[in-house]
Design a protein around this motif. Sequence first.
Motif, PDB file in Angstrom:
ATOM      1  N   VAL A   1       1.079  -1.126   0.045  1.00  0.00           N
ATOM      2  CA  VAL A   1       0.300  -0.043  -0.391  1.00  0.00           C
ATOM      3  C   VAL A   1       1.029   1.566  -0.093  1.00  0.00           C
ATOM      4  O   VAL A   1       2.046   1.329   0.947  1.00  0.00           O
ATOM      5  CB  VAL A   1      -1.395   0.288   0.798  1.00  0.00           C
ATOM      6  N   ARG A   2       1.070   1.942  -1.150  1.00  0.00           N
ATOM      7  CA  ARG A   2       1.226   3.359  -1.103  1.00  0.00           C
ATOM      8  C   ARG A   2       0.466   4.253  -0.927  1.00  0.00           C
ATOM      9  O   ARG A   2      -0.910   4.789  -1.904  1.00  0.00           O
ATOM     10  CB  ARG A   2       2.021   3.349  -2.045  1.00  0.00           C
ATOM     11  N   ILE A   3       0.432   5.797  -0.579  1.00  0.00           N
ATOM     12  CA  ILE A   3      -0.042   7.138  -0.320  1.00  0.00           C
ATOM     13  C   ILE A   3       0.121   7.656  -1.587  1.00  0.00           C
ATOM     14  O   ILE A   3       1.401   8.129  -2.125  1.00  0.00           O
ATOM     15  CB  ILE A   3      -0.219   7.799   1.034  1.00  0.00           C
ATOM     16  N   LEU A   4      -1.121   7.881  -2.341  1.00  0.00           N
ATOM     17  CA  LEU A   4      -0.797   8.604  -3.741  1.00  0.00           C
ATOM     18  C   LEU A   4      -0.968  10.434  -3.234  1.00  0.00           C
ATOM     19  O   LEU A   4      -0.344  10.995  -3.785  1.00  0.00           O
ATOM     20  CB  LEU A   4      -1.322   7.862  -4.997  1.00  0.00           C
ATOM     21  N   LEU A   5      -1.938  10.021  -2.620  1.00  0.00           N
ATOM     22  CA  LEU A   5      -2.560  12.162  -2.255  1.00  0.00           C
ATOM     23  C   LEU A   5      -3.077  12.134  -0.103  1.00  0.00           C
ATOM     24  O   LEU A   5      -3.786  10.582  -0.440  1.00  0.00           O
ATOM     25  CB  LEU A   5      -3.651  12.031  -3.086  1.00  0.00           C
ATOM     26  N   ASP A   6      -2.162  12.758  -0.039  1.00  0.00           N
ATOM     27  CA  ASP A   6      -2.769  12.405   1.045  1.00  0.00           C
ATOM     28  C   ASP A   6      -3.747  14.051   1.447  1.00  0.00           C
ATOM     29  O   ASP A   6      -4.113  14.484   0.690  1.00  0.00           O
ATOM     30  CB  ASP A   6      -1.267  13.426   2.089  1.00  0.00           C
ATOM     31  N   LEU A   7      -3.952  13.975   2.442  1.00  0.00           N
ATOM     32  CA  LEU A   7      -4.701  14.437   2.818  1.00  0.00           C
ATOM     33  C   LEU A   7      -4.391  16.156   2.771  1.00  0.00           C
ATOM     34  O   LEU A   7      -3.069  16.684   3.326  1.00  0.00           O
ATOM     35  CB  LEU A   7      -6.092  14.461   4.039  1.00  0.00           C
ATOM     36  N   GLU A   8      -5.024  17.267   3.331  1.00  0.00           N
ATOM     37  CA  GLU A   8      -5.176  18.246   2.640  1.00  0.00           C
ATOM     38  C   GLU A   8      -4.576  18.623   3.633  1.00  0.00           C
ATOM     39  O   GLU A   8      -4.163  20.481   4.658  1.00  0.00           O
ATOM     40  CB  GLU A   8      -6.064  19.681   1.610  1.00  0.00           C
ATOM     41  N   ARG A   9      -5.767  19.125   4.901  1.00  0.00           N
ATOM     42  CA  ARG A   9      -5.629  19.340   6.159  1.00  0.00           C
ATOM     43  C   ARG A   9      -4.916  18.495   7.093  1.00  0.00           C
ATOM     44  O   ARG A   9      -5.073  17.425   7.510  1.00  0.00           O
ATOM     45  CB  ARG A   9      -7.073  20.500   6.651  1.00  0.00           C
ATOM     46  N   ASN A  10      -5.204  18.909   9.012  1.00  0.00           N
ATOM     47  CA  ASN A  10      -4.475  18.447  10.539  1.00  0.00           C
ATOM     48  C   ASN A  10      -5.843  17.744  10.395  1.00  0.00           C
ATOM     49  O   ASN A  10      -6.894  18.051  10.898  1.00  0.00           O
ATOM     50  CB  ASN A  10      -4.296  19.556  10.872  1.00  0.00           C
ATOM     51  N   ILE A  11      -5.838  16.115  10.646  1.00  0.00           N
ATOM     52  CA  ILE A  11      -6.918  15.753  11.494  1.00  0.00           C
ATOM     53  C   ILE A  11      -6.823  15.417  13.145  1.00  0.00           C
ATOM     54  O   ILE A  11      -7.506  15.127  14.024  1.00  0.00           O
ATOM     55  CB  ILE A  11      -7.798  14.185  10.933  1.00  0.00           C
ATOM     56  N   GLU A  12      -5.800  16.346  13.687  1.00  0.00           N
ATOM     57  CA  GLU A  12      -6.096  16.382  15.226  1.00  0.00           C
ATOM     58  C   GLU A  12      -6.803  16.790  15.762  1.00  0.00           C
ATOM     59  O   GLU A  12      -7.603  18.221  15.292  1.00  0.00           O
ATOM     60  CB  GLU A  12      -4.840  17.900  15.630  1.00  0.00           C
ATOM     61  N   GLY A  13      -7.765  16.412  16.757  1.00  0.00           N
ATOM     62  CA  GLY A  13      -8.954  16.866  17.132  1.00  0.00           C
ATOM     63  C   GLY A  13      -9.888  16.321  17.275  1.00  0.00           C
ATOM     64  O   GLY A  13     -10.740  16.582  17.490  1.00  0.00           O
ATOM     65  N   ARG A  14     -10.176  15.944  15.447  1.00  0.00           N
ATOM     66  CA  ARG A  14     -11.180  15.549  14.995  1.00  0.00           C
ATOM     67  C   ARG A  14     -11.651  14.630  14.869  1.00  0.00           C
ATOM     68  O   ARG A  14     -10.761  13.031  15.009  1.00  0.00           O
ATOM     69  CB  ARG A  14     -11.186  16.230  13.275  1.00  0.00           C
ATOM     70  N   HIS A  15     -13.466  13.350  14.743  1.00  0.00           N
ATOM     71  CA  HIS A  15     -13.158  12.868  14.475  1.00  0.00           C
ATOM     72  C   HIS A  15     -13.498  12.209  13.302  1.00  0.00           C
ATOM     73  O   HIS A  15     -13.978  12.599  12.472  1.00  0.00           O
ATOM     74  CB  HIS A  15     -14.758  12.614  15.232  1.00  0.00           C
ATOM     75  N   VAL A  16     -12.707  11.169  12.757  1.00  0.00           N
ATOM     76  CA  VAL A  16     -12.502  10.960  11.271  1.00  0.00           C
ATOM     77  C   VAL A  16     -13.025   9.772  11.462  1.00  0.00           C
ATOM     78  O   VAL A  16     -13.050   8.582  11.584  1.00  0.00           O
ATOM     79  CB  VAL A  16     -10.356  10.640  11.218  1.00  0.00           C
TER      80      VAL A  16
END
Length: 181
Positions: free
Chosen positions: A82-97
């Motif tokens: 598994v490889r990451i081709l596109l990562d999230l734009e924003r920080n997810i700290e403190g969020r429900h994902v």
Amino acid sequence: MGLQEDVATVLVSEQNIQARVAALAREIEAHYTDDTPLLLVCVLKGAFMFLADLSRQLQIPHEIDFMETSSYGAGTESSGVVRILLDLERNIEGRHVLIIEDIIDSGRTLQYITRNLRTRNPASVKVCTLLSKPSRRVIDVPVDWIGFEIPDAFVVGYGLDYAEVYRNVPFIGVLKAEVYE
Ligand code: IMP
Ligand code: MG
């Protein structure tokens, strides 16, 4: 003429998908009741249609972001890597994902993504997948919401592809054998 003629069997009809997506939205709404921001993470490309319909059904505030991974070549078998081709734009700290997946097959992609996202200190990480093939599971990764459990067959439609085609077919189906020839 048309893509739908390449489909041998319809496994989940458009109507059944829409009804199930609405039911999932009610369950998800009932789960996220605190003030912590909710972020839906759509795993591209297969989950794009599910994300669009689920997001429209949800009556609670949420943000969306996208991630793309690769574990498959152009064919129908997992390479296991598994490889990451596109990562999230924003920080997810403190969020429900809430990870939105099209299908859990071996479980390798999901395990990789959940482990990766957990290292970024979100408030929680949960998973909602449209489809699951339990008989194919190699890694036992927890899934919180499942639209439909399906048998071990390669399926297309509603976002899922074969060699990048058939994503726009509005139902989940199995292709005729001659398509692969
Ligand atoms: P896993 O890592 O083996 O669980 O595979 C997950 C990914 O493989 C999914 O997100 C899909 O992109 C792809 N995949 C697995 N099974 C199918 C299928 O039947 N049709 C289309 N894509 C599939
Ligand atoms: Mg794919």
